[in-house]
Design an enzyme around this catalytic site. Structure first.
Site, mmCIF file in Angstrom:
data_model
loop_
_atom_site.group_PDB
_atom_site.id
_atom_site.type_symbol
_atom_site.label_atom_id
_atom_site.label_comp_id
_atom_site.label_asym_id
_atom_site.label_seq_id
_atom_site.Cartn_x
_atom_site.Cartn_y
_atom_site.Cartn_z
ATOM 1 C CB THR A 1 109.961 -11.238 -30.735
ATOM 2 O OG1 THR A 1 111.245 -10.719 -29.990
ATOM 3 C CG2 THR A 1 110.299 -12.664 -30.808
ATOM 4 C CG ASP B 1 108.774 -12.986 -27.380
ATOM 5 O OD1 ASP B 1 109.209 -11.966 -26.595
ATOM 6 O OD2 ASP B 1 109.469 -14.137 -27.312
ATOM 7 C CG ASP C 1 96.065 -23.064 -31.607
ATOM 8 O OD1 ASP C 1 96.190 -21.923 -31.258
ATOM 9 O OD2 ASP C 1 95.373 -23.910 -30.959
ATOM 10 C CG LEU C 2 101.943 -22.042 -34.502
ATOM 11 C CD1 LEU C 2 103.173 -21.854 -35.218
ATOM 12 C CD2 LEU C 2 102.019 -23.470 -33.722
ATOM 13 C CE LYS C 3 95.917 -21.714 -27.584
ATOM 14 N NZ LYS C 3 96.009 -23.024 -28.295
ATOM 15 C CD GLN D 1 88.805 -27.245 -23.758
ATOM 16 O OE1 GLN D 1 88.720 -26.395 -23.096
ATOM 17 N NE2 GLN D 1 89.501 -27.556 -24.882
ATOM 18 N NE ARG E 1 91.120 -33.745 -25.456
ATOM 19 C CZ ARG E 1 91.349 -32.950 -24.460
ATOM 20 N NH1 ARG E 1 92.194 -33.599 -23.534
ATOM 21 N NH2 ARG E 1 91.117 -31.753 -24.205
ATOM 22 C CE LYS F 1 93.336 -26.240 -32.028
ATOM 23 N NZ LYS F 1 94.514 -26.225 -31.442
ATOM 24 N N PRO G 1 106.583 -7.160 -29.077
ATOM 25 C CG PRO G 1 105.386 -5.034 -28.831
ATOM 26 C CD PRO G 1 106.323 -5.808 -28.026
ATOM 27 C CB THR H 1 88.049 -23.014 -23.314
ATOM 28 O OG1 THR H 1 88.976 -23.787 -24.163
ATOM 29 C CG2 THR H 1 87.343 -22.181 -24.267
ATOM 30 N NE ARG I 1 85.627 -32.601 -24.390
ATOM 31 C CZ ARG I 1 86.643 -31.812 -25.408
ATOM 32 N NH1 ARG I 1 86.348 -31.236 -26.385
ATOM 33 N NH2 ARG I 1 87.783 -32.011 -24.742
HETATM 34 O O1 C5P Z 1 90.347 -32.003 -27.751
HETATM 35 P P1 C5P Z 1 89.673 -30.779 -27.385
HETATM 36 O O2 C5P Z 1 88.323 -30.626 -28.193
HETATM 37 O O3 C5P Z 1 89.625 -30.357 -25.988
HETATM 38 O O4 C5P Z 1 90.631 -29.570 -28.312
HETATM 39 C C1 C5P Z 1 90.701 -28.458 -28.280
HETATM 40 C C2 C5P Z 1 91.503 -27.663 -29.068
HETATM 41 O O5 C5P Z 1 91.533 -26.291 -29.053
HETATM 42 C C3 C5P Z 1 93.153 -28.005 -28.586
HETATM 43 O O6 C5P Z 1 93.812 -28.038 -29.498
HETATM 44 C C4 C5P Z 1 93.385 -26.658 -27.586
HETATM 45 O O7 C5P Z 1 94.730 -26.618 -27.694
HETATM 46 C C5 C5P Z 1 92.553 -25.713 -28.360
HETATM 47 N N1 C5P Z 1 92.525 -24.410 -27.871
HETATM 48 C C6 C5P Z 1 91.605 -24.425 -26.660
HETATM 49 N N2 C5P Z 1 91.045 -23.427 -25.875
HETATM 50 C C7 C5P Z 1 91.679 -22.084 -26.293
HETATM 51 C C8 C5P Z 1 92.447 -22.144 -27.545
HETATM 52 C C9 C5P Z 1 92.735 -23.312 -28.164
HETATM 53 O O8 C5P Z 1 91.067 -25.446 -26.124
HETATM 54 N N3 C5P Z 1 91.249 -21.008 -25.604
#
Ligand code: C5P
Length: 232
Positions: free
Chosen positions: A68, A64, A59-61, A190, A211, A32, A66, A119, A181
Site C-alpha cells: 500500500t 501501512d 509531511d504525510l507520514k 512539543q 507556530r 511543509k 509495504p 517530538t 522554539r
Molecule cells: O508548530 P510546531 O513548530 O510545533 O510544528 C512542528 C511541525 O512539525 C508540525 O507540523 C508537526 O506535525 C511536525 N512534526 C513534529 N514532530 C515530528 C514530525 C513532524 O512536530 N517528529
C-alpha cells in the site's frame, strides 16, 4: 540542498495558506504541507504552492503494509515535492517498498526521510503507551539505522538527536528537525525542543518551524530570525 528553514504550513485551507504565503514577497520559503492542509485541499495544493516557487516537504507520514505504501508513494512521486516522509516504525521492508514506489521511470525521486519518534513523544509515553522499554535515544538510533539500511536519505528527529544520528549514520544522512522554539516562544505540545541557534550547533540539516513563525505577530521577522540563527 543545503541548510534551510522549513515553515510548517499547518493551516486548514488553501485560502489561509496563501494569505500567509503572500506575506513573503521576495524570498520564497521552503514550506511543509502536512495532513491538515493536504486532507482539506487535496494534491492540487502541492502543485499550486510548487508553481509559486516554493520547495515543498510533503509531511504525510505514511505507515501501512509495504504494498500500500509503495502504491501511495508512486502517486506522490507525480506531485514534484522535494521531500516526502513515512514512519520508520513501519519496518525496513515498508521503507524499501516506499523507495521503489517513489522512484520515477527516469530514476529520479524526491528525498525520502523517516520519522523516528515524534517530538511530542517523551520517555514516559514511549514506555507506558507504546510499551517500548528502551531509552528514547536507543530507539531513535535504531530506527535511523533501519532507515539508512532501507536506502532512505535521512530522518525526522528531535534536534537533540541530530548529532548522534550523524555520528551513527554519516554526515550526509539528513536530519530534519521539528520541535524548534525560540527561548521566548510558547512550547505548546512539543516536548523535546531546541532553539534554531542550538539546532545549528547540534548539526541539524533542516529545521521545521511551525507556530513560532505562523502564529507570530510578524511572521516575516520570525522567519528571518530563524534564518539568521540557523543558516547564517
Ligand atoms: O508548530 P510546531 O513548530 O510545533 O510544528 C512542528 C511541525 O512539525 C508540525 O507540523 C508537526 O506535525 C511536525 N512534526 C513534529 N514532530 C515530528 C514530525 C513532524 O512536530 N517528529
Amino acid at each position: 540542498m543545503g541548510k534551510d528553514v522549513i515553515i510548517a504550513c499547518d493551516f486548514p485551507s488553501a485560502a489561509e495558506t496563501f494569505a500567509f504565503l503572500d506575506k513573503f514577497s521576495e524570498k520564497k520559503p521552503f514550506v511543509k504541507i502536512g495532513m491538515e492542509l493536504f486532507y482539506a485541499e487535496g494534491p492540487q495544493i502541492v502543485r499550486e504552492i510548487k508553481k509559486r516557487g516554493h520547495k515543498i516537504f510533503l509531511d504525510l507520514k505514511l505507515h501501512d503494509i509495504p504494498n500500500t505504501v509503495k502504491k501511495a508513494m508512486k502517486v506522490l512521486s507525480n506531485l514534484d515535492a522535494d521531500i516526502v516522509n513515512l514512519h520508520a516504525s513501519g519496518t525496513v521492508n515498508m521503507m524499501k517498498a516506499a523507495i521503489e514506489g517513489l522512484t520515477r521511470p527516469d530514476g529520479t525521486r524526491p528525498l525520502l526521510i523517516a520519522v523516528t519518534q515524534l517530538t511530542s513523544t517523551d520517555g514516559e509515553s514511549l514506555k507506558n503507551d507504546l510499551l517500548i522499554n528502551e531509552p528514547m535515544e536507543k530507539v531513535v538510533m535504531h530506527y535511523a539505522e533501519n532507515a539508512k539500511k532501507a536506502g532512505l536519505d535521512g530522518v525526522v528527529c528531535s534536534p537533540l538527536e541530530a548529532e548522534a544520528v550523524h555520528n551513527r549514520c554519516g554526515a550526509d544522512f539528513l536530519t530534519v528537525t521539528p520541535g524548534i522554539r525560540f527561548p521566548d516562544s510558547e512550547v505548546g505540545d512539543q516536548k523535546r525542543i531546541m532553539s534554531p541557534e542550538d539546532a545549528k550547533k547540534a548539526g541539524s540539516d533542516y529545521i521545521v518551524v511551525g507556530r513560532p513563525v505562523t502564529a507570530a505577530a510578524d511572521p516575516i521577522a520570525a522567519h528571518e530570525r530563524c534564518l539568521r540563527e540557523f543558516v547564517d
